[in-house]
Design a protein around this motif. Structure first.
Motif, PDB file in Angstrom:
ATOM      1  N   ALA A 179       0.820  -1.223   0.000  1.00  0.00           N
ATOM      2  CA  ALA A 179       0.000   0.000   0.000  1.00  0.00           C
ATOM      3  C   ALA A 179       0.857   1.278   0.000  1.00  0.00           C
ATOM      4  O   ALA A 179       0.498   2.269  -0.648  1.00  0.00           O
ATOM      5  CB  ALA A 179      -0.941   0.001   1.197  1.00  0.00           C
ATOM      6  N   GLN A 190      -4.732  -1.145  -6.798  1.00  0.00           N
ATOM      7  CA  GLN A 190      -5.415   0.104  -7.207  1.00  0.00           C
ATOM      8  C   GLN A 190      -6.896  -0.167  -7.476  1.00  0.00           C
ATOM      9  O   GLN A 190      -7.766   0.598  -7.043  1.00  0.00           O
ATOM     10  CB  GLN A 190      -4.830   0.681  -8.510  1.00  0.00           C
ATOM     11  CG  GLN A 190      -3.327   0.721  -8.619  1.00  0.00           C
ATOM     12  CD  GLN A 190      -2.707   1.838  -7.796  1.00  0.00           C
ATOM     13  OE1 GLN A 190      -3.413   2.664  -7.246  1.00  0.00           O
ATOM     14  NE2 GLN A 190      -1.401   1.847  -7.700  1.00  0.00           N
ATOM     15  N   TYR A 192      -8.730  -2.740  -6.453  1.00  0.00           N
ATOM     16  CA  TYR A 192      -9.383  -3.134  -5.188  1.00  0.00           C
ATOM     17  C   TYR A 192      -9.809  -1.878  -4.419  1.00  0.00           C
ATOM     18  O   TYR A 192     -10.942  -1.782  -3.940  1.00  0.00           O
ATOM     19  CB  TYR A 192      -8.411  -3.980  -4.350  1.00  0.00           C
ATOM     20  CG  TYR A 192      -8.780  -4.104  -2.886  1.00  0.00           C
ATOM     21  CD1 TYR A 192      -9.738  -5.042  -2.475  1.00  0.00           C
ATOM     22  CD2 TYR A 192      -8.185  -3.293  -1.915  1.00  0.00           C
ATOM     23  CE1 TYR A 192     -10.084  -5.153  -1.125  1.00  0.00           C
ATOM     24  CE2 TYR A 192      -8.527  -3.403  -0.582  1.00  0.00           C
ATOM     25  CZ  TYR A 192      -9.473  -4.329  -0.188  1.00  0.00           C
ATOM     26  OH  TYR A 192      -9.825  -4.432   1.138  1.00  0.00           O
ATOM     27  N   LYS A 193      -8.900  -0.901  -4.346  1.00  0.00           N
ATOM     28  CA  LYS A 193      -9.202   0.327  -3.580  1.00  0.00           C
ATOM     29  C   LYS A 193     -10.404   1.062  -4.182  1.00  0.00           C
ATOM     30  O   LYS A 193     -11.291   1.523  -3.476  1.00  0.00           O
ATOM     31  CB  LYS A 193      -7.978   1.255  -3.604  1.00  0.00           C
ATOM     32  CG  LYS A 193      -7.285   1.279  -2.268  1.00  0.00           C
ATOM     33  CD  LYS A 193      -6.122   2.229  -2.163  1.00  0.00           C
ATOM     34  CE  LYS A 193      -6.301   3.551  -2.832  1.00  0.00           C
ATOM     35  NZ  LYS A 193      -5.146   4.430  -2.743  1.00  0.00           N
ATOM     36  N   GLN A 194     -10.405   1.160  -5.519  1.00  0.00           N
ATOM     37  CA  GLN A 194     -11.525   1.861  -6.173  1.00  0.00           C
ATOM     38  C   GLN A 194     -12.844   1.146  -5.858  1.00  0.00           C
ATOM     39  O   GLN A 194     -13.852   1.782  -5.524  1.00  0.00           O
ATOM     40  CB  GLN A 194     -11.306   1.910  -7.693  1.00  0.00           C
ATOM     41  CG  GLN A 194     -10.132   2.793  -8.101  1.00  0.00           C
ATOM     42  CD  GLN A 194      -9.760   2.627  -9.574  1.00  0.00           C
ATOM     43  OE1 GLN A 194     -10.537   2.134 -10.380  1.00  0.00           O
ATOM     44  NE2 GLN A 194      -8.546   3.039  -9.920  1.00  0.00           N
ATOM     45  N   LYS A 196     -13.546  -0.799  -3.326  1.00  0.00           N
ATOM     46  CA  LYS A 196     -13.876  -0.639  -1.903  1.00  0.00           C
ATOM     47  C   LYS A 196     -14.480   0.737  -1.628  1.00  0.00           C
ATOM     48  O   LYS A 196     -15.248   0.913  -0.687  1.00  0.00           O
ATOM     49  CB  LYS A 196     -12.611  -0.792  -1.038  1.00  0.00           C
ATOM     50  CG  LYS A 196     -12.153  -2.200  -0.838  1.00  0.00           C
ATOM     51  CD  LYS A 196     -13.147  -3.077  -0.122  1.00  0.00           C
ATOM     52  CE  LYS A 196     -13.205  -2.801   1.369  1.00  0.00           C
ATOM     53  NZ  LYS A 196     -14.206  -3.646   2.040  1.00  0.00           N
ATOM     54  N   GLU A 197     -14.101   1.714  -2.463  1.00  0.00           N
ATOM     55  CA  GLU A 197     -14.673   3.066  -2.295  1.00  0.00           C
ATOM     56  C   GLU A 197     -16.025   3.183  -3.001  1.00  0.00           C
ATOM     57  O   GLU A 197     -16.587   4.268  -3.115  1.00  0.00           O
ATOM     58  CB  GLU A 197     -13.700   4.122  -2.852  1.00  0.00           C
ATOM     59  CG  GLU A 197     -12.479   4.343  -1.962  1.00  0.00           C
ATOM     60  CD  GLU A 197     -11.333   5.069  -2.680  1.00  0.00           C
ATOM     61  OE1 GLU A 197     -11.530   5.553  -3.820  1.00  0.00           O
ATOM     62  OE2 GLU A 197     -10.234   5.120  -2.078  1.00  0.00           O
TER      63      GLU A 197
END
Ligand SMILES: NC(=O)c1ccc[n+]([C@@H]2O[C@H](COP(=O)([O-])OP(=O)(O)OC[C@H]3O[C@@H](n4cnc5c(N)ncnc54)[C@H](O)[C@@H]3O)[C@@H](O)[C@H]2O)c1
Length: 315
Positions: A179, A190, A192-194, A196-197
């Motif tokens: 991270a 990257q 995954y983060k999008q 999760k948001e």
């Protein structure tokens, strides 16, 4: 057997995963981590019981910090990993001078070195073929060039001195502990983060470009096996199986229990690599290495670790 193991870049992504694996494999050995913390995360080493020292390996400070340690194994992962750095002198000083210092330390201590090379040395290959270690190299930026020079220096130094220095040429490594790399973390992280948001994952049109993604646990296993290489050489470290960005999103959806559609946008670059594929024959034949994680399984495990469903020393 008790070893004195030096790990440079050990507070970084792959380095920390490696350090913790070495700690569990060699409980009676001493492990010293050196890192200048320019792109590290101390939290990656919270479960590490050994010594961690701040040190820029491209400076003479290295020789003082290692003076009484007498390593017999050296894993050299310290490197500028921001591939957009354009200061050529800085890149060469940190990566290449740093590596030369490590080779000197290895020579003085009769140690074996495994060092991190990079698939970027192959450059923008246009054919969709598995890349063999001995194919032509076309480094396209100074980061890739520094790795290319390191491979050449390792070979020369070894010829002159008999030292064994083995390169591990990582492809796209993903997994826990990345991270802190921000935009240089893997696309898997990257996207995954999008998701999760609550956002649709954004990829270039039409998501069919393929990469050889390799899970960090496989990369670490191969890095440790490389110590047993018969001689100075370089090995590809990939999964041997390229996957598209559409596949990545599919597996992330499966792991997260979501159903996001990719949001495609036009690639702004004149040239964007369509395909990378590691030929893993040499690693299999010479070291018996076979990657354990298919992309689907690697993503599932990685997501479960990030979601706190699986215990792993790094999150
Ligand atoms: N992650 C990948 O997909 C990938 C692909 C190809 C090659 N590599 C190589 O693998 C190695 C590890 O990369 P990573 O992904 O873990 O990145 P990372 O940025 O997390 O790790 C690099 C570590 O080196 C340290 N460092 C940088 N310069 C240093 C110096 N002069 N002295 C001491 N420490 C220094 C940083 O603080 C960091 O902890 C690097 O050599 C990198 O070039 C990684």
């Amino acid at each position: 057997m008790a070893n004195n193991i030096l790990v440079t870049g050990g507070a970084g992504f792959i380095g920390a995963n490696l350090t913790l694996k070495l700690q569990s494999m060699y409980p009676d050995s001493k492990i010293l981590v050196l890192d200048d913390f320019t792109s590290a995360n101390f939290k990656n080493l919270i479960k590490f019981k050994g010594e961690v020292l701040a040190c820029d390996v491209s400076t003479d400070e290295l020789f003082f910090k290692v003076e009484d340690f007498n390593p017999n194994m050296i894993f050299h992962l310290a490197s500028i990993t921001d591939t957009t750095v354009t200061d050529q002198e800085l890149m060469m000083r940190k990566n290449v001078d740093g590596f030369k210092n490590i080779l000197e330390i290895a020579y003085d201590n009769n140690a074996t070195v495994v060092y991190a090379s990079s698939a970027s040395v192959y450059g923008n290959v246009k054919e969709h073929v598995p890349l063999k270690e001995d194919r032509e190299k076309h480094p396209e930026n100074v980061y890739a060039f520094s790795k290319y020079v390191m491979d050449n220096i390792a070979e020369d130094f070894s010829k002159d001195t008999g030292l064994k220095a083995v390169g591990v040429r990582y492809f796209n490594v993903y997994g826990p502990g990345e991270a802190h790399k921000g935009k240089f973390a893997s696309m898997i992280f990257q996207l995954y983060k999008q998701m999760k948001e609550g956002k649709r994952p954004r990829i270039f049109e039409y998501g069919e470009q393929k990469r050889d993604f390799v899970y960090v646990k496989d990369a670490v296993e191969m890095t440790i096996l490389a110590m047993n290489a018969p001689k100075t050489t370089v090995y590809n470290v990939g999964s041997g199986e390229p996957h598209s960005f559409n596949d990545v999103i599919k597996y992330l959806n499966e792991a997260l229990g979501t159903n996001y559609e990719p949001e495609y946008f036009e690639c702004p670059y004149d040239f964007y690599q369509e395909y990378t594929h590691a030929d893993m024959t040499k690693a299999k034949e010479e070291l018996g290495f076979v990657p354990k994680y298919h992309l689907k399984e690697g993503i599932k495990e990685y997501v479960d670790i990030m979601e706190g469903k699986i215990d792993y020393p790094i999150r």
